[in-house]
Write an enzyme that holds these catalytic residues in place. Structure first.
Site: not given
Length: 261
Positions: A174, A102
């Site tokens: 993302e 992430h």
């Protein structure tokens, strides 16, 4: 081939014991009868026990099967690694889908592509499902480097573990500029990157590329999810803020189930 969508909630640094139990109870109600979409949640690791118990209760009562996940893992199994969480510890709580790479981990904890690839390998060896997050910054996007950045982040795994490592794995695209900002890539923009990611893996192994789940993340909410899921290479979503509200999260799950079935 038809890919079954996956919608996963990343709770980040939010929640409490009471919140965890209440949200799962609400999700059980909101998702009753929903088919055609896999669902997972990743609460803070401190609340995995509460989540595991609540999810077991949900399933035993005939509720929607929601898989348990986690937000991070270490490459070491045991030893003098203060503060880290191992694959075996996560398995002990029934966690299945584990988020790695992430942008918040890459940025705040300086995790490199190479280190993330080692986490990917550790998860595969443990029989867990890596959810590999990739994506470019706003500056990289404006410089036209989106594909270059995504390719580099994927290649860290491809070049060390091979394309077959992506069998049964999940990728979450993302764009960093869209995470928690209220901005979101348009469906067409997101589809273009998802198609590139699938095509990049296909250069090594087309069969693997066709089955790998590629989620979109970055300010996914109940208002924009349905349109995103109409795109052929968007196989679900990794949801941040909207996953903390059962009604909003349920709308996203239902949109994925409707679009992909």
């Amino acid at each position: 081939m038809a890919r079954r969508p996956l919608v996963m909630g990343n709770w980040k640094l939010n929640g409490s014991k009471a919140f965890t139990k209440a949200l799962i109870e609400d999700l059980k109600t909101e998702l009753a009868g929903v088919e055609g979409c896999d669902v997972a949640i990743a609460p803070p690791v401190m609340y995995l026990a509460e989540a595991e118990a609540a999810l077991k209760c949900s399933c035993s009562c005939g509720g929607k099967a929601i898989a348990l996940g986690a937000q991070n893992v270490d490459v070491n199994v045991q030893g003098a690694f203060t503060g880290d969480i191992s694959t075996e510890m996560l398995k002990d709580f029934g966690a299945k889908y584990i988020i790695i790479g992430h942008s918040e981990r890459r940025t705040y904890h300086k995790e490199s592509d190479e280190f993330i690839a080692k986490k990917f390998a550790a998860l595969k060896q443990a029989g867990l499902v890596p959810v590999l997050c990739i994506g470019e910054s706003e500056a990289e996007n404006e410089a036209g480097k989106t594909e270059e950045v995504c390719a580099r982040q994927i290649d860290a795994v491809l070049n060390t573990l091979g394309a077959e490592a992506f069998n049964g794995a999940v990728i979450a695209y993302e764009p960093i500029w869209a995470i928690g900002t209220g901005k979101s890539a348009t469906p067409a923009q997101a589809q273009a990157v998802h198609a590139f990611i699938r095509g990049h893996i296909a250069k090594k192994d087309n069969a693997v590329a066709e089955q790998v789940i590629i989620q979109y993340g970055g300010s996914v909410n109940d208002a924009n999810a349905a349109e995103l899921f109409t795109q052929p290479d968007i196989d679900g979503a990794l949801v941040g803020g909207a996953s903390l509200k059962a009604p909003a999260f349920a709308v996203i799950v239902k949109a994925a189930a409707k679009a992909k079935n």
